[in-house]
Design an enzyme around this catalytic site. Structure first.
Site, PDB file in Angstrom:
ATOM      1  N   CYS A   1       0.853  -1.181   0.000  1.00 48.87           N
ATOM      2  CA  CYS A   1       0.000   0.000   0.000  1.00 48.87           C
ATOM      3  C   CYS A   1       0.897   1.242   0.000  1.00 48.87           C
ATOM      4  O   CYS A   1       2.097   1.145   0.208  1.00 48.87           O
ATOM      5  CB  CYS A   1      -0.872   0.029   1.245  1.00 48.87           C
ATOM      6  SG  CYS A   1      -1.855  -1.454   1.446  1.00 48.87           S
TER       7      CYS A   1
ATOM      8  N   ARG B   1       2.474   0.192  -6.215  1.00 48.61           N
ATOM      9  CA  ARG B   1       2.663  -0.624  -5.026  1.00 48.61           C
ATOM     10  C   ARG B   1       1.385  -1.273  -4.525  1.00 48.61           C
ATOM     11  O   ARG B   1       1.414  -2.191  -3.723  1.00 48.61           O
ATOM     12  CB  ARG B   1       3.193   0.226  -3.896  1.00 48.61           C
ATOM     13  CG  ARG B   1       4.614   0.532  -4.118  1.00 48.61           C
ATOM     14  CD  ARG B   1       5.100   1.508  -3.118  1.00 48.61           C
ATOM     15  NE  ARG B   1       6.492   1.703  -3.406  1.00 48.61           N
ATOM     16  CZ  ARG B   1       7.471   1.347  -2.595  1.00 48.61           C
ATOM     17  NH1 ARG B   1       7.212   0.804  -1.449  1.00 48.61           N
ATOM     18  NH2 ARG B   1       8.702   1.539  -2.938  1.00 48.61           N
TER      19      ARG B   1
ATOM     20  N   TRP C   1      -3.794  -2.170  -1.141  1.00 50.15           N
ATOM     21  CA  TRP C   1      -3.728  -3.517  -1.714  1.00 50.15           C
ATOM     22  C   TRP C   1      -4.265  -4.415  -0.610  1.00 50.15           C
ATOM     23  O   TRP C   1      -3.636  -4.568   0.436  1.00 50.15           O
ATOM     24  CB  TRP C   1      -2.279  -3.857  -2.064  1.00 50.15           C
ATOM     25  CG  TRP C   1      -2.103  -5.172  -2.747  1.00 50.15           C
ATOM     26  CD1 TRP C   1      -2.235  -5.442  -4.073  1.00 50.15           C
ATOM     27  CD2 TRP C   1      -1.694  -6.404  -2.138  1.00 50.15           C
ATOM     28  NE1 TRP C   1      -1.952  -6.759  -4.326  1.00 50.15           N
ATOM     29  CE2 TRP C   1      -1.618  -7.374  -3.167  1.00 50.15           C
ATOM     30  CE3 TRP C   1      -1.392  -6.803  -0.834  1.00 50.15           C
ATOM     31  CZ2 TRP C   1      -1.253  -8.702  -2.925  1.00 50.15           C
ATOM     32  CZ3 TRP C   1      -1.026  -8.119  -0.599  1.00 50.15           C
ATOM     33  CH2 TRP C   1      -0.960  -9.045  -1.638  1.00 50.15           C
TER      34      TRP C   1
ATOM     35  N   ASN D   1      -0.276   1.393   6.518  1.00 54.38           N
ATOM     36  CA  ASN D   1       0.349   0.313   5.746  1.00 54.38           C
ATOM     37  C   ASN D   1       0.791  -0.760   6.733  1.00 54.38           C
ATOM     38  O   ASN D   1       1.309  -0.419   7.800  1.00 54.38           O
ATOM     39  CB  ASN D   1       1.617   0.801   5.036  1.00 54.38           C
ATOM     40  CG  ASN D   1       1.310   1.585   3.789  1.00 54.38           C
ATOM     41  OD1 ASN D   1       0.151   1.782   3.449  1.00 54.38           O
ATOM     42  ND2 ASN D   1       2.353   2.030   3.110  1.00 54.38           N
ATOM     43  N   GLY D   2       0.659  -2.022   6.348  1.00 55.25           N
ATOM     44  CA  GLY D   2       1.116  -3.106   7.223  1.00 55.25           C
ATOM     45  C   GLY D   2      -0.047  -3.976   7.654  1.00 55.25           C
ATOM     46  O   GLY D   2      -1.148  -3.896   7.090  1.00 55.25           O
TER      47      GLY D   2
ATOM     48  N   GLU E   1      12.848 -18.050 -13.511  1.00 55.63           N
ATOM     49  CA  GLU E   1      12.590 -16.618 -13.667  1.00 55.63           C
ATOM     50  C   GLU E   1      11.734 -16.369 -14.915  1.00 55.63           C
ATOM     51  O   GLU E   1      10.802 -15.551 -14.895  1.00 55.63           O
ATOM     52  CB  GLU E   1      13.925 -15.861 -13.733  1.00 55.63           C
ATOM     53  CG  GLU E   1      13.837 -14.369 -14.010  1.00 55.63           C
ATOM     54  CD  GLU E   1      13.036 -13.579 -12.983  1.00 55.63           C
ATOM     55  OE1 GLU E   1      12.686 -14.104 -11.918  1.00 55.63           O
ATOM     56  OE2 GLU E   1      12.738 -12.415 -13.290  1.00 55.63           O
TER      57      GLU E   1
ATOM     58  N   LYS F   1       8.060 -14.660 -14.837  1.00 55.55           N
ATOM     59  CA  LYS F   1       7.737 -13.465 -15.619  1.00 55.55           C
ATOM     60  C   LYS F   1       6.489 -13.697 -16.465  1.00 55.55           C
ATOM     61  O   LYS F   1       5.598 -12.869 -16.525  1.00 55.55           O
ATOM     62  CB  LYS F   1       8.939 -13.129 -16.510  1.00 55.55           C
ATOM     63  CG  LYS F   1       9.294 -11.715 -16.622  1.00 55.55           C
ATOM     64  CD  LYS F   1      10.212 -11.172 -15.557  1.00 55.55           C
ATOM     65  CE  LYS F   1       9.696 -11.281 -14.140  1.00 55.55           C
ATOM     66  NZ  LYS F   1      10.628 -10.837 -13.156  1.00 55.55           N
TER      67      LYS F   1
ATOM     68  N   GLU G   1       3.287 -13.995 -14.273  1.00 52.76           N
ATOM     69  CA  GLU G   1       3.013 -12.748 -13.559  1.00 52.76           C
ATOM     70  C   GLU G   1       2.298 -11.708 -14.432  1.00 52.76           C
ATOM     71  O   GLU G   1       1.360 -11.053 -13.977  1.00 52.76           O
ATOM     72  CB  GLU G   1       4.384 -12.223 -13.100  1.00 52.76           C
ATOM     73  CG  GLU G   1       4.413 -10.987 -12.304  1.00 52.76           C
ATOM     74  CD  GLU G   1       5.821 -10.693 -11.776  1.00 52.76           C
ATOM     75  OE1 GLU G   1       6.823 -11.034 -12.439  1.00 52.76           O
ATOM     76  OE2 GLU G   1       5.898 -10.090 -10.709  1.00 52.76           O
TER      77      GLU G   1
ATOM     78  N   HIS H   1      11.029 -37.786 -15.386  1.00 48.49           N
ATOM     79  CA  HIS H   1      10.565 -38.266 -14.082  1.00 48.49           C
ATOM     80  C   HIS H   1       9.144 -37.793 -13.782  1.00 48.49           C
ATOM     81  O   HIS H   1       8.723 -37.805 -12.641  1.00 48.49           O
ATOM     82  CB  HIS H   1      11.542 -37.819 -12.995  1.00 48.49           C
ATOM     83  CG  HIS H   1      12.918 -38.350 -13.197  1.00 48.49           C
ATOM     84  ND1 HIS H   1      13.239 -39.678 -13.002  1.00 48.49           N
ATOM     85  CD2 HIS H   1      14.046 -37.768 -13.664  1.00 48.49           C
ATOM     86  CE1 HIS H   1      14.516 -39.877 -13.306  1.00 48.49           C
ATOM     87  NE2 HIS H   1      15.022 -38.720 -13.717  1.00 48.49           N
TER      88      HIS H   1
ATOM     89  N   LYS I   1       4.210  -4.155  -6.133  1.00 49.35           N
ATOM     90  CA  LYS I   1       5.643  -4.081  -6.401  1.00 49.35           C
ATOM     91  C   LYS I   1       6.460  -4.444  -5.171  1.00 49.35           C
ATOM     92  O   LYS I   1       7.431  -5.163  -5.242  1.00 49.35           O
ATOM     93  CB  LYS I   1       5.990  -2.663  -6.871  1.00 49.35           C
ATOM     94  CG  LYS I   1       7.461  -2.452  -7.187  1.00 49.35           C
ATOM     95  CD  LYS I   1       7.873  -3.242  -8.411  1.00 49.35           C
ATOM     96  CE  LYS I   1       9.337  -3.086  -8.741  1.00 49.35           C
ATOM     97  NZ  LYS I   1       9.774  -4.159  -9.665  1.00 49.35           N
TER      98      LYS I   1
HETATM   99  C1  AGP Z   1       9.205 -10.276  -9.704  1.00 51.89           C
HETATM  100  O1  AGP Z   1       8.886  -9.934 -10.995  1.00 51.89           O
HETATM  101  C2  AGP Z   1       8.373  -9.873  -8.622  1.00 51.89           C
HETATM  102  N1  AGP Z   1       7.431  -8.928  -8.839  1.00 51.89           N
HETATM  103  C3  AGP Z   1       8.636 -10.383  -7.228  1.00 51.89           C
HETATM  104  O2  AGP Z   1       8.859 -11.746  -7.287  1.00 51.89           O
HETATM  105  C4  AGP Z   1       9.782  -9.688  -6.441  1.00 51.89           C
HETATM  106  O3  AGP Z   1      11.001 -10.039  -6.999  1.00 51.89           O
HETATM  107  C5  AGP Z   1       9.692 -10.098  -4.963  1.00 51.89           C
HETATM  108  O4  AGP Z   1       8.475  -9.665  -4.441  1.00 51.89           O
HETATM  109  C6  AGP Z   1      10.846  -9.589  -4.142  1.00 51.89           C
HETATM  110  O5  AGP Z   1      10.906  -8.198  -4.131  1.00 51.89           O
HETATM  111  P1  AGP Z   1      12.202  -7.446  -3.635  1.00 51.89           P
HETATM  112  O6  AGP Z   1      13.297  -7.777  -4.600  1.00 51.89           O
HETATM  113  O7  AGP Z   1      11.838  -6.002  -3.665  1.00 51.89           O
HETATM  114  O8  AGP Z   1      12.521  -7.952  -2.270  1.00 51.89           O
END
Ligand code: AGP
Length: 607
Positions: free
Chosen positions: A2, A27, A74, A98-99, A481, A485, A488, A504, A602
Site C-alpha cells: 500500500c 505498489r 492492496w 500500511n502493514g 525466472e 515473468k 506474472e 521423471h 511491487k
Molecule cells: C518479480 O517480478 C516480482 N514482482 C517479485 O517476485 C519480487 O522479486 C519479490 O516480491 C521480491 O521483491 P524485492 O526484490 O523487492 O525484495
C-alpha cells in the site's frame, strides 16, 4: 504494497496528494482514498479502483484543505471496496495505515465492547478507534497516537490527522517504511520518498519505533522510548525520470531497455584492472570476507532466483558452499548456523517484509556478518545490514522485475569475485570474469535486438494456457525466472524444470498445447540438454530454444533462436533478456495490465 502520502502546507494539498498516490500506485492499487482538513472539518473520500477513480469523485471542482493524508490500498484484511479503503475515521481522527495489525481481532472485540461500531472489515480501523479512545486522556494527538500504537502487534506505518489538533500530521513506523519530506514552509510524509519527488529532494527516514510530529514549519521525531531525537536529513540528487515512460508503452518495456546502462552503473567504480576493488561492500568487508566459510542467502521471488544463480558462482569462483531459502520460510525452519557464515539478503526494494524479518531473525543468530544486495540505498534493509552493495539500477516501476534482476546478478558476481579475492582463490578466473563483465553491456544490446524474432513467436504462446521452461545447472533458476515473468504479467500458467527431470514426470504433459521454452548455452552438459529436448520433440512438443550458435538441432515445430556469444559464467544474464521480452510481448497480445498485473504489488511489505 500500500502507499501513504501526507502533506501540511500553506497551499491546498489535494494536487500534491493525488500526484503522490499516482507515483505510489504501482505498489498497491485496488482502492484509494484521502482526507482533507479544511476550516476545522475533515472531508474524506474513498473509492474502489485506481487513483484516477478517486480523482473522478471530485470532478472539476478541486477540494480545499491545507492538511491531508492519502492512501492506495492492496487488500489484506477485508475485500477491496470503498468502505475498506483508507483513510479510516473515528470521531475527530482520520488515519491511513500500511502493514498488518496481527492482534486486530482482540482489539476489535475490546473496542466493540465499549459501544463503538466498526464501519469496515479491515485490521486498520482499530488504529483510528484506539487513537480516538486515548484522546481524552492525552495532552496531544501525538500522545494519543503513541498510547494507541503501544497496543498494536504487527507492522505499521501510519499517518494521522485530527480536527482537535489541526495543522499537523502524526506519523509513525514499525515494520513498514515512512519518510518525512522537507519543503520550505511546508512538509510532507510518505511511505516512499518517490511519492514526494515532485515537491522536495530532502528527506528524513524514520527508524523503527519512531513517531514524528510534522507541521508546515517544523518537524520533531521521538524514538520508541518517547525521547526527542535528531535524525539525519538526506538530500537526493539523482534526476527523477522514474515517472516518465518516454518513448515506451510500459515501464516494463522501458526497464528492459535500460539494462545495458543499468549494468554499467552497477559496475561503475567497482572494478580495477583485472580484479574487483577492495571493500566495495563497505569499509572492512574485504577483511571480513577472509573469514567466511559458508553463505546463507534469503530472498523472495525474482531476487531469490538471482540468489540461486549466484550459489553456483560462490561455489565455482569463491569455493564456498551456499544455503538458500525463501525468506518466508527461512526463520520457521529453525536453521542451524555454522561458524563463520555470511548472511546475505537480496531485494530490489529493500522493504520486502519477509526478507527484512529474515535479516532481523538472523541478527539473533551467530552469523559472522550480514550483507545485502539492494537497489534502494535508503531502504530499511540497507540501513539494518552490516555490509551492502547497491545495484544502482534506478527506480523500477513495473511490478515485473527486469533490470533489478540482471543488476542483482552483476552485484552477486561482484560478491563472488570479492570473496574469492579475499580468500586468495582463482586469480585467473577472476580476471576472465572481470573482462567478461566489462564486455557485458555491449552483449546485452545484442540480446535486445532479438525482439523482432520474439515478436514472431509470441502469438503461438499467447494462445496457450500453459508453458514449460527448461534449463540445466545455472540455467534452471533462469528457467524459473522466465516462468515467473510469463505467469506474472500474461496470467499463463508456467512451470520450470531442470531439463533432466522431464522424464521423471513432467514429460506426461507434453503435447502441441504446451509450448516448451528452453535455454541451451554452450556448456559441458549441452549434449545432454539437447537429448532432453529431443525427448520433447519425439512426443510432439513445440520447442522454442534459445541456444548458443554452436548448438545444432533440427526444430520443425517451434524455433531455434541463436543467442550472442558470451563468457559461460555470465550467460544467465544474457539469456534472461529474451525471456523478459517474450513475457512482455505475450502479455501485450493478451491485453493484460502489464505494469500493474492483477493481485500483485511491487513491494510486498506484509508477511
Ligand atoms: C518479480 O517480478 C516480482 N514482482 C517479485 O517476485 C519480487 O522479486 C519479490 O516480491 C521480491 O521483491 P524485492 O526484490 O523487492 O525484495
Amino acid at each position: 504494497m500500500c502507499g501513504i502520502v501526507g502533506a501540511v502546507c500553506e497551499r491546498d494539498v489535494y494536487a500534491i496528494l493525488i500526484e503522490g498516490l499516482k507515483r505510489l500506485e504501482y505498489r498497491g492499487y485496488d482502492s484509494a482514498g484521502l482526507s482533507l482538513l479544511n476550516n476545522g472539518n475533515i472531508t474524506t473520500q474513498k473509492t474502489i479502483g485506481k487513483v484516477v477513480d478517486l480523482e473522478n469523485l471530485f470532478g472539476e471542482s478541486l477540494p480545499s484543505g491545507t492538511v491531508g493524508i492519502a492512501h492506495t490500498r492492496w487488500a489484506t484484511h477485508g475485500v477491496p471496496s470503498s468502505i475498506n479503503s483508507h483513510p479510516h475515521t473515528s470521531g475527530p481522527i482520520s488515519v491511513v495505515h500500511n502493514g498488518i495489525i496481527e492482534n486486530h481481532s482482540e482489539l476489535r472485540k475490546e473496542i466493540t465492547e465499549q459501544g463503538i461500531k466498526f464501519s469496515s472489515n479491515t485490521d486498520s480501523e482499530v488504529i483510528a478507534h484506539l487513537i480516538n479512545l486515548n484522546v481524552c486522556t492525552s495532552n496531544s494527538l501525538r500522545e494519543a497516537a503513541t498510547k494507541a500504537l503501544s497496543r498494536l502487534d504487527g507492522a505499521y506505518a501510519i499517518c494521522v490527522i485530527s480536527t482537535d489538533d489541526p495543522g499537523k500530521i502524526i506519523g509513525a513506523r514499525s515494520g513498514s517504511p515512512l519518510v518525512v519530506g522537507l519543503g520550505i514552509g511546508e512538509n510532507f510524509m510518505a511511505s516512499d520518498q518517490m511519492a514526494l519527488r515532485q515537491v522536495t529532494d530532502r528527506f528524513v527516514y524514520l527508524e523503527e519505533g519512531d513517531v514524528a510530529e510534522v507541521t508546515k514549519e517544523d518537524f520533531s521525531i521521538f524514538n520508541q522510548n518517547g525521547v526527542l531525537v535528531e535524525r539525519d536529513v538526506t538530500q537526493i540528487n539523482e534526476l527523477d525520470q522514474s515517472s516518465e515512460k518516454g518513448e515506451y508503452k510500459h515501464f516494463m518495456e522501458k526497464e528492459i531497455y535500460e539494462q545495458p546502462k543499468a549494468i554499467i552503473n552497477t559496475l561503475d567504480g567497482r572494478l580495477s584492472g583485472d580484479d574487483v576493488l577492495n571493500n566495495i561492500f563497505g569499509l572492512g568487508s574485504s577483511e571480513i570476507f577472509k573469514k567466511v566459510k559458508r553463505i546463507q542467502i534469503v530472498a523472495c521471488g525474482t531476487s531469490l532466483h538471482a540468489g540461486r544463480v549466484a550459489a553456483n558462482w560462490f561455489s565455482s569462483i569463491s569455493e564456498l558452499p551456499t544455503q538458500i531459502d525463501y525468506a518466508s520460510e527461512y526463520r520457521y525452519r529453525n536453521p542451524h548456523v555454522d561458524e563463520d557464515s555470511l548472511f546475505v539478503t537480496i531485494s530490489q526494494s529493500g522493504e520486502t517484509a519477509d526478507t527484512l524479518a529474515g535479516l532481523r531473525y538472523a541478527k539473533g543468530k551467530n552469523y559472522l556478518s550480514s550483507l545485502c544486495i539492494c537497489n534502494v540505498p535508503t531502504s530499511s534493509l540497507a540501513r539494518e545490514t552490516d555490509y551492502s552493495i547497491f545495484t544502482n539500477a534506478g527506480p523500477e516501476i513495473g511490478v515485473a522485475s527486469t533490470k533489478a534482476f540482471t543488476t542483482q546478478l552483476v552485484a552477486l558476481m561482484l560478491l563472488a569475485l570479492s570473496l574469492a579475492k579475499s580468500r586468495g582463490r582463482n586469480p585467473k578466473l577472476r580476471a576472465r570474469v572481470v573482462a567478461a563483465l566489462r564486455a557485458l553491456p555491449e552483449i546485452l544490446l545484442e540480446s535486445l535486438k532479438l525482439r523482432d524474432t520474439i515478436v514472431e513467436i509470441a502469438p503461438d504462446i499467447a494462445t496457450k494456457d500453459n508453458a514449460l521452461f527448461l534449463g540445466r545447472g545455472i540455467f534452471y533458476p533462469i528457467a524459473k525466472e522466465g516462468a515467473l515473468k510469463l505467469k506474472e504479467i500474461s496470467y499463463i500458467h508456467a512451470e520450470a524444470y531442470p531439463a533432466g527431470e522431464l522424464k521423471h514426470g513432467p514429460l506426461a504433459l507434453i503435447d502441441e498445447d504446451i509450448p516448451v521454452i528452453a535455454m541451451a548455452p554452450d556448456s559441458e552438459i549441452a549434449e545432454k540438454l539437447v537429448s532432453n529436448l529431443e525427448e520433447v520433440k519425439a512426443r510432439g512438443g513445440i520447442l522454442y530454444v534459445f541456444s548458443d550458435p554452436s548448438i545444432s538441432m533440427e526444430i520443425e515445430s517451434g524455433k531455434l533462436i541463436k543467442m550472442p556469444k558470451c563468457d559461460f559464467l555470465l550467460t544467465p544474464i544474457i539469456y534472461t533478456i529474451p525471456l523478459q521480452i517474450l513475457s512482455y510481448e505475450v502479455a501485450l497480445l493478451r491485453g493484460t495490465d502489464i505494469d500493474q498485473p492483477r493481485n500483485l504489488a511491487k513491494s510486498v511489505t506484509v508477511e
